[in-house]
Design a protein around this motif. Structure first.
Motif, PDB file in Angstrom:
ATOM      1  N   HIS A  27       5.357  10.812   7.392  1.00  0.00           N
ATOM      2  CA  HIS A  27       4.638  10.845   6.153  1.00  0.00           C
ATOM      3  C   HIS A  27       4.119   9.513   5.694  1.00  0.00           C
ATOM      4  N   LYS A  28       4.814   8.356   5.997  1.00  0.00           N
ATOM      5  CA  LYS A  28       4.319   7.033   5.843  1.00  0.00           C
ATOM      6  C   LYS A  28       2.970   6.911   6.298  1.00  0.00           C
ATOM      7  N   GLY A  29       3.046   7.219   7.592  1.00  0.00           N
ATOM      8  CA  GLY A  29       1.760   6.941   8.282  1.00  0.00           C
ATOM      9  C   GLY A  29       0.406   7.911   7.764  1.00  0.00           C
ATOM     10  N   ILE A  30       0.943   8.768   7.257  1.00  0.00           N
ATOM     11  CA  ILE A  30      -0.056   9.651   6.773  1.00  0.00           C
ATOM     12  C   ILE A  30      -0.774   9.048   5.626  1.00  0.00           C
ATOM     13  N   ASP A  31       0.330   8.601   4.798  1.00  0.00           N
ATOM     14  CA  ASP A  31      -0.093   8.077   3.445  1.00  0.00           C
ATOM     15  C   ASP A  31      -0.998   6.789   3.630  1.00  0.00           C
ATOM     16  N   ILE A  32      -0.605   6.097   4.358  1.00  0.00           N
ATOM     17  CA  ILE A  32      -1.352   4.847   4.316  1.00  0.00           C
ATOM     18  C   ILE A  32      -2.674   4.943   5.347  1.00  0.00           C
ATOM     19  N   ARG A  69       0.699  -1.229   0.036  1.00  0.00           N
ATOM     20  CA  ARG A  69      -0.035   0.159   0.113  1.00  0.00           C
ATOM     21  C   ARG A  69       0.975   1.419  -0.037  1.00  0.00           C
ATOM     22  N   LEU A  70       2.046   1.163   0.671  1.00  0.00           N
ATOM     23  CA  LEU A  70       2.971   2.334   0.586  1.00  0.00           C
ATOM     24  C   LEU A  70       3.538   2.735  -0.544  1.00  0.00           C
ATOM     25  N   SER A  71       3.962   1.421  -1.168  1.00  0.00           N
ATOM     26  CA  SER A  71       4.699   1.459  -2.414  1.00  0.00           C
ATOM     27  C   SER A  71       3.911   2.355  -3.600  1.00  0.00           C
ATOM     28  N   GLY A  72       2.697   2.557  -3.676  1.00  0.00           N
ATOM     29  CA  GLY A  72       1.796   3.110  -4.650  1.00  0.00           C
ATOM     30  C   GLY A  72       1.792   2.082  -5.883  1.00  0.00           C
ATOM     31  N   ALA A  73       2.248   0.938  -5.932  1.00  0.00           N
ATOM     32  CA  ALA A  73       2.196   0.172  -7.113  1.00  0.00           C
ATOM     33  C   ALA A  73       0.603  -0.389  -7.338  1.00  0.00           C
TER      34      ALA A  73
END
Ligand SMILES: Cc1ncc(COP(=O)(O)O)c(C=O)c1O
Lengths: 662, 543
Positions: free
Chosen positions: B228-233, A326-330
């Motif tokens: 940032h990663k926490g916000i992304d997810i 999910r983090l990767s954006g793929a």
């Protein structure tokens, strides 16, 4: 299920099963010299079972166990067959069981002519499915009714679920419904606090709840139980022995922490040494160690793929993989669990259709699978995947969290089990929490790939690097599995971090490691150096795994998974049976702790209990589990398997034959 | 209508199977009770029976809906023959898995310092074989190598072994974990606390445990990578405010409030996410002001104290101690156990509701093995040392002051800037060329900010209006030269290593220095002058 519901005292007409259950648990409680008061167990300190009895000649005078109360034979502290004078055990029976019978060993091997997923997932009779749905329905309805009245009469308890003072609910009553109304009913079966070594046995801190499992109070007593729950495949969860000695030495030499991230002042010589060993162990050119298994996936996958790439993922992949993807954006597509046909058709579709809308070809396709699935016990069909890989040119990432150390004749994971060269897999990922009694994880692959990850992995730049004590446990347990080549002992660590132990030599990677790979201060006994101890552990684990899974089927249970897998899920179906099974196992004369899992970790109807076997278990331990399952299985109606059945005594008698059957 | 007749056999079959099911059902233990319940509920309220039936259908549907469904029905799907697919498969050439390393990257990896033996204030390096003064590793309070902690760790090893062999839900909750959670909660003054087994993964799990799709996060533009990663997810809506600028925060909050009043709509969860001391540049947050804003606008606050916990305040309790703010006013305090307690892991402290929620919803808590027992005990011991020996922190603070005295003086003779707060134990040094010739072409906006302060940054975009212009490659190289020069004079410092290309907002290159209480003031001053001379040597002539 209904019989256990505390919240329904109105069900006055106790069904016969409920009466029987309570009578049984009462009897068991009496047998353990424990008085049942209000259904809670209270026992005076003097009746606490002996916590641990050092039974080897080496440790009889150990002063470290201040808690030895009295020598109660709880069925766990002593081996059923006392050791003869010739046999000297170097482990504590409570941590690592004594088993000298050479017949209780097995060397796993894969027959290439047989399909891998030959296992059929058996369906239970329809009435089971029907009542399972009904019980979920009841739980949902009763939950809503309780919420309805609860909000009226106890608004304070619901405050955090409702908007309050201009703040939205932290967790709305709708979102948390499942947790509050369904999971809470089984809460005594989860997160049971423990103390001591999570080895062959484990010590629970007894607790009681006076408010329908919302909160617990500790009674101050402890219960020692047979542990078929911890991930301790090779039995390295030990507070005594060569590995623990090495860790102690390391604590003295290195202290606790490496003080920083790998790329910013937190790299020790031990990291370099451990990575070289791991790379050798799994048969890849290089390896990168991360201080947490979860982060090994979640911080590496985004460094490998991104927009324009496709990740194909097994539907049962672990949360850490999904987190990373999910983090990767793929883009992600999932295929049916371990279903190679579904995978192939998905691959054909993905490659031919290209990216959505634009139909541009995918930049790369990464297939992420696990070697051994922790909830299913299924084994990856690696031979089929490697064939597909040649045709469809995807990159392959195998998470060996549960299979490394636990599978294959040399403990090298799925590639070892199927006898496939590790180089045919692009990335081997694994964790040290399961087979090595340590923590953290690794990524192994080609030198170029791992170097790239050293620069791009999130964890390498920002996460704390692995602590030296943990690295030492990894180095020691790993060389115990492989054995150490008997060359002249090297004086110091010679490898520099740029030179990793290359696998350029044409020898099989599954051989012993050169002594120069180990720090000189790690001392291993001759039986460890020769790899003998490691082989015994692997073969004991393989025996236990096959014995339990086959015996359960012969008893009439429905189980999932591969016979060689040390994870054996036994299907319960009914959500209510999860707590019943778990409590009954714990209340036996020799208590057994089990892991029960249900929705949402599994599909709605296939709630299950999951046994994790270990090399530290003896055949008698597995027999104990079988006794318990047999009795409880009859009691709460679990035997729905359709194969031919053997009586329990016959199973125990013919254990070796059962294990060796094809 | 012919339907009834064709339905007849079906109906008989149905009633037959229903009878059969009923038979089996009543053989089940406890079935009578269920039956009685259904019957009586039906009498009271037939509507509910219908509802229940709908629920069953719903449940079955959810179950049957495969998670692996393909989107073949999508309008965009192109039908191809098997042969065409085979050809496409044959033709497809994927990109290489990873790009090969450049010579500079090879050089960087080869020159990464490797410590031989224990890390600490004066470790020996494998690379050079020499002993150095260590201002790179995190050992703020000087707990690394502490004998008392070692002793407790060894005791724990002999009682618990090393690994926990399971996640907290499955027999991985050890009594020493509960002790540590209580110790941290008491230390900070919160109701409760939860520990994660890696510091870096903590905040990235805490944020998505609370912030869901549709919720609102207002965050600082300069927060660290993990946040940032926490916000992304979390997939929440995000608004950004200018780095460590609470005026900008207030403007953003105000505009959100206005928008909400205009649009109406339902109340969503709203969070402010920021750091106590910023990992990326060492700036410090004005906590009392932030608390005031959060209370006024009714936001919950997620505060990452990874670099302030254990370093600021009289005994290292962090910003709450420094500003004398009750910790209970912060909803979630996230911190690192690894950084200043020299152990491993992270924590989140807050109310019991906040903590218990994470025990089920914190991904890296639920799905990862619990921390090894000896790490938890070491951390507990570290906390008790911090409380019982305030001199640890006093020394740290004095050392920071001594180092800053030298460094700040250097800034007057060298083209550098030091964004870090004077009390921060991490000190960032950035290259700041005065001569515009070394800048890349300045963009039109870059210098106008002072002229038109009324113009705000766009809160929906991570990029600030007045982005600093800098040449990453050049600055990284110069700063690395400073690092190498310092090392050759016996002081280990490091560039702040970034994940260039993966950073959501590329931070300006910097040297990151970690001050420690384990060196004497003299040694710190000596290290300070080495850093100064390295800066002067490399950057002095670029003035
Ligand atoms: C497949 C898989 N990957 C990764 C992990 C995470 O490993 P750790 O517990 O070491 O964080 C697990 C552990 O549960 C796992 O089962």
């Amino acid at each position: 299920m209904t019989s256990k519901k505390r919240s329904s005292p109105s069900l006055s007409g106790k069904s016969s099963a409920a009466e029987y259950l309570s009578a049984l648990s009462h009897k068991d409680a009496l047998a353990r010299n424990v008085v049942g008061v209000n259904g809670s167990r209270v026992s005076s300190p003097s009746t606490t079972p002996a916590l641990s009895i050092a039974s080897s000649s080496m440790y009889t005078s150990s002063s470290d166990d201040t808690e030895i109360a009295e020598l109660v034979d709880d069925g766990l502290s002593f081996p059923s067959v006392p050791p003869t004078s010739e046999i000297v055990y170097t482990t504590r029976h409570s941590e690592f069981g004594h088993c000298s019978n050479e017949a209780y060993r097995y060397t796993p091997h894969h027959d290439p002519s047989r399909p891998v997923s030959g296992h059929v997932e058996e369906d239970p009779p329809y009435y089971i499915l029907f009542t399972t749905y009904i019980s979920y329905l009841l739980l949902i309805i009763i939950g809503h009714i309780r919420d309805f009245f609860g909000k009226k009469f106890y608004p304070k308890d619901y405050r955090h679920l409702m908007p309050f003072n201009g703040y939205a609910a932290l967790n709305s009553d709708f979102d948390s419904f499942y947790t509050r109304r369904l999971k809470t009913r089984l809460d005594d079966c989860f997160s049971r606090p423990v103390t001591g070594v999570p080895g062959r046995t484990i010590t629970l801190l007894d607790r009681v709840s006076e408010d329908e499992l919302n909160t617990f109070k500790f009674t101050g007593t402890k219960t020692r139980a047979l542990n078929v729950s911890s991930y301790n495949y090779l039995g390295f969860a030990q507070a005594r022995g060569a590995c623990a000695d090495a860790v102690e030495e390391s604590l003295n030499r290195y202290g606790i922490s490496a003080c920083g991230s790998r790329s910013q002042g937190g790299t020790l010589d031990l990291h370099v040494a451990a990575e070289a060993l791991v790379a050798r162990f799994v048969g890849q050119e290089d390896a990168l160690i991360t201080s947490m298994g979860f982060a090994t996936n979640s911080a590496t996958i985004p460094a490998l793929v991104g927009k324009g790439c496709l990740v194909i993922s097994d539907e049962y992949n672990h949360a850490s993989i999904r987190f990373g993807v999910r983090l990767s954006g793929a883009s992600v597509r999932m295929f049916k669990h371990n279903d190679m046909k579904d995978l192939e058709s998905l691959l054909r579709e993905a490659i031919s259709q290209g990216q959505p809308r634009t139909h541009r070809p995918w930049k790369k396709i990464l297939l992420i699978v696990e070697g051994l699935y922790s909830m299913e016990g299924t084994l990856l069909d690696l031979p089929a995947i490697v064939k597909l890989k040649q045709k469809y040119k995807f990159y392959l990432y195998v998470d060996e969290a549960h299979s490394i150390g636990a599978l294959g004749a040399h403990g090298r994971g799925v590639a070892d089990y199927f006898n496939i060269p590790p180089h045919s897999i692009d990335i081997l990922m694994g964790t040290f929490t399961k087979s090595f009694g340590a923590a953290g994880g690794y990524i192994a692959g080609s030198h170029a790939l791992v170097s790239r990850l050293r620069l791009r992995s999130h964890a390498n730049a920002y996460a704390e690097s692995m602590a030296p004590a943990i690295l030492t446990q990894i180095i020691a347990s790993l060389s115990c599995i492989t054995g150490v080549e008997s060359s002249a002992p090297s004086s110091a660590l010679t490898s520099s971090h740029t030179v990793t132990a290359a696998t350029d030599d044409s020898r099989d990677y599954r051989g012993p490691v050169p002594a120069s790979c180990l720090p000189s201060w790690i001392e291993l006994s001759p039986s460890l150096r020769s790899g003998e101890e490691g082989r015994v552990r692997l073969r004991r684990l393989a025996f236990n795994a096959r014995y339990l899974s086959r015996a359960l089927i012969k008893l009439g249970f429905i189980t999932y998974g591969h016979a060689d897998a040390p994870i054996v899920p036994l299907l319960l179906f009914h959500p209510g049976k999860m707590s019943q099974f778990s409590r009954l196992m714990l209340e036996r004369k020799t208590p057994i702790v089990v892991v029960v899992v249900g929705y949402p970790a599994t599909p709605l109807v296939t709630s299950r209990v999951r046994f994790c076997l270990s090399a530290s278990h003896t055949k008698e331990d597995v027999d104990l589990v079988l006794d318990a399952c047999d009795e409880i299985g009859d009691l709460i109606d679990l035997k729905h398997g359709s194969g031919d059945r053997w009586p329990l005594e016959e199973i125990k008698r013919r254990a070796v034959e059962l294990v060796e059957m094809e | 209508m012919s339907a009834p007749s064709s339905l007849d056999p079906l109906l008989t079959f149905l009633s037959y199977s229903l009878l059969k099911v009923q038979d089996i059902f009543f053989q089940l233990p406890g079935s009578a009770v269920i039956a009685r319940y259904v019957r009586s509920s039906h009498q009271n309220d037939p509507g509910r029976t219908a509802l229940e039936l709908i629920l069953v259908v719903f449940a079955v549907r959810t179950l049957l809906q495969s998670r692996t469904r393909t989107d073949r029905s999508a309008s965009n799907f192109v039908k191809l023959t098997e042969k065409e697919i085979d050809e496409l498969v044959e033709e497809w050439v994927p990109e290489p898995f990873t790009a090969p390393l450049t010579p500079a990257e090879v050089h960087e990896l080869a020159n990464l310092p490797v410590i031989q033996g224990a890390s600490g204030p004066k470790p020996k390096l494998v690379n050079t074989g020499k002993t150095v003064l260590n201002l790179a590793s995190y050992n703020f309070a000087g707990l690394a190598g502490n004998e008392q902690i070692k002793e407790r760790a060894i005791e724990t090893l002999r009682k618990y072994g090393l690994g926990s062999c399971g996640p907290p839900g499955f027999y991985g909750t050890i009594d020493v974990h509960m002790d540590l959670e209580r110790d941290i909660a008491e230390f900070l003054g919160t109701e409760s606390c939860i520990i994660y087994s890696q510091g870096f993964s903590t905040v990235a799990s805490v944020i998505p445990a609370f912030c869901k799709r549709g919720d609102l996060i207002v965050a600082d533009r300069g927060v660290n990578f993990a946040i940032h990663k926490g916000i992304d997810i979390s997939r929440s809506n995000v608004r950004w405010f200018d780095h460590n600028d609470l005026k900008s925060l207030e403007t953003v909050l105000e505009s959100i409030e206005k928008e909400r009043k205009k649009k109406g709509g339902k109340l969503t969860r709203r969070f402010i996410v920021t750091e106590g001391i910023f990992e990326n540049d060492g700036q410090m947050l004005d906590l009392p002001k932030l608390i005031e804003l959060k209370q006024k606008y009714k936001y919950r606050l997620i505060l990452d104290e990874s670099f302030s916990f254990g370093t600021v305040g009289r005994t290292g309790r962090g910003l709450t101690e420094l500003y004398n703010v009750p910790a209970t006013q912060i909803d979630m305090i996230v911190g690192s156990i690894a950084n200043s307690l020299c152990s491993a892991g992270g924590f989140c402290a807050g109310s019991r509701v906040v903590v218990d929620h994470q025990r089920i919803n914190g991904s890296s808590f639920v799905f990862s093995a619990a921390m090894p027992a000896l790490m938890a005990v070491s951390a507990s011991e570290g906390i008790s040392l911090l409380t019982s020996q305030p001199s640890l922190l006093t020394t740290l603070h004095e050392n920071i002051r001594a180092f800053r005295l030298i460094l700040d003086a250097t800034a007057t003779v060298c083209p550098i800037q030091i964004p870090s707060h004077p009390a921060s134990a991490i000190v960032h040094i950035q290259y700041r060329p005065n001569a515009p010739a070394t800048l890349q072409v300045p963009t039109a906006t870059s210098h106008k900010l002072s002229l038109s302060p009324s113009k705000q940054s766009n809160p929906s975009s991570l990029a600030p209006r007045d982005a600093q212009e800098f040449d990453i490659e050049l600055e990284d190289k110069l700063l690395q030269d400073v690092v190498d020069e310092a090392l050759s004079q016996g002081v280990l410092i490091t560039r702040a290593k970034r994940l260039r290309g993966q950073e959501p907002a590329e931070p300006r290159p910097s040297i990151r220095i970690a001050i420690t209480a384990a060196l004497t003031k003299k040694e710190i001053e000596k290290a300070g002058s080495v850093v100064r001379s390295a800066l002067v040597k490399v950057l002095g002539k670029r003035r």
